[in-house]
Design a protein around this motif. Structure first.
Motif, short mmCIF file in Angstrom:
data_model
loop_
_atom_site.label_atom_id
_atom_site.label_comp_id
_atom_site.label_asym_id
_atom_site.label_seq_id
_atom_site.Cartn_x
_atom_site.Cartn_y
_atom_site.Cartn_z
N VAL A 86 0.85 -1.19 0.00
CA VAL A 86 0.00 0.00 0.00
C VAL A 86 0.89 1.24 0.00
N GLU A 87 0.43 2.28 -0.67
CA GLU A 87 1.16 3.55 -0.68
C GLU A 87 0.35 4.58 0.10
N ILE A 88 0.95 5.09 1.16
CA ILE A 88 0.29 6.08 1.99
C ILE A 88 1.18 7.31 2.03
N THR A 89 0.61 8.44 1.64
CA THR A 89 1.35 9.70 1.66
C THR A 89 0.55 10.72 2.47
N ARG A 90 1.16 11.85 2.73
CA ARG A 90 0.42 12.91 3.41
C ARG A 90 -0.78 13.35 2.57
N ASN A 91 -0.59 13.35 1.27
CA ASN A 91 -1.65 13.77 0.37
C ASN A 91 -2.78 12.75 0.27
N SER A 92 -2.47 11.49 0.53
CA SER A 92 -3.51 10.46 0.44
C SER A 92 -4.14 10.16 1.79
N THR A 93 -3.67 10.84 2.83
CA THR A 93 -4.18 10.64 4.18
C THR A 93 -5.20 11.73 4.50
N LEU A 94 -6.25 11.34 5.19
CA LEU A 94 -7.27 12.30 5.60
C LEU A 94 -7.56 12.12 7.08
N LEU A 95 -7.33 13.18 7.86
CA LEU A 95 -7.70 13.18 9.27
C LEU A 95 -9.08 13.79 9.39
N VAL A 96 -9.98 13.08 10.04
CA VAL A 96 -11.30 13.60 10.36
C VAL A 96 -11.32 13.77 11.87
N ASP A 97 -11.52 14.99 12.34
CA ASP A 97 -11.40 15.24 13.77
C ASP A 97 -12.37 16.34 14.18
N ASP A 98 -12.81 16.28 15.43
CA ASP A 98 -13.71 17.32 15.94
C ASP A 98 -12.97 18.38 16.74
N ASP A 99 -11.64 18.30 16.76
CA ASP A 99 -10.82 19.29 17.46
C ASP A 99 -10.06 20.12 16.43
N ASP A 100 -10.39 21.40 16.34
CA ASP A 100 -9.78 22.23 15.30
C ASP A 100 -8.27 22.39 15.48
N ASN A 101 -7.75 22.21 16.69
CA ASN A 101 -6.31 22.25 16.89
C ASN A 101 -5.63 21.08 16.15
#
Length: 132
Positions: A86-101
């Motif tokens: 698998v190829e994982i890059t910063r561009n292919s990663t998505l963080l979903v979070d409820d903390d804006d920090n």
């Protein structure tokens, strides 16, 4: 405990898994065992393939120490050990979070991120479409 999982994630996680998207749970909660049990209950066919990184001292990573970045880096290491091609890059990663920090830190590190506003969770899918 599974009743505390946001309804959209009950639908989104299986769809992401079916699409071959690697999934991880990154949290500041120390309740990793409970989270694992909830995932097993909700997604028994693939929960074991979802790395969970919480504040439980069961893992460590060097480098960025801000936000959820170390959690994500450690989860990615586990994914690579299980799915080496698998190829994982910063561009292919998505963080979903409820903390804006955490969102700000991810964006500053070049990782895609979407703030999940707990009061407007329905906007999430519009935010995802804007990334495409």
């Amino acid at each position: 405990m599974s009743s505390f999982v946001r309804p959209m994630f009950r639908h989104l996680i299986p769809l992401a898994h079916q699409a071959g998207i690697q999934i991880a749970v990154v949290t500041f909660s120390p309740q990793v065992k409970t989270i694992s049990q909830v995932l097993e209950h909700l997604f028994p066919h693939f929960a074991s393939s979802i790395p969970i990184r919480g504040h439980d001292r069961s893992w460590a990573v060097e480098g960025c120490l801000h936000g959820k970045q170390p959690h994500m880096a450690s989860a990615i290491e586990e994914i690579y050990s299980n799915v080496p091609d698998v190829e994982i890059t910063r561009n292919s990663t998505l963080l979903v979070d409820d903390d804006d920090n955490n969102i700000d830190v991810a964006l500053n590190e070049g990782v895609r991120a979407i703030w999940l506003d707990p009061n407007h969770a329905d906007d999430f899918f519009d935010d995802v479409r804007q990334l495409m």
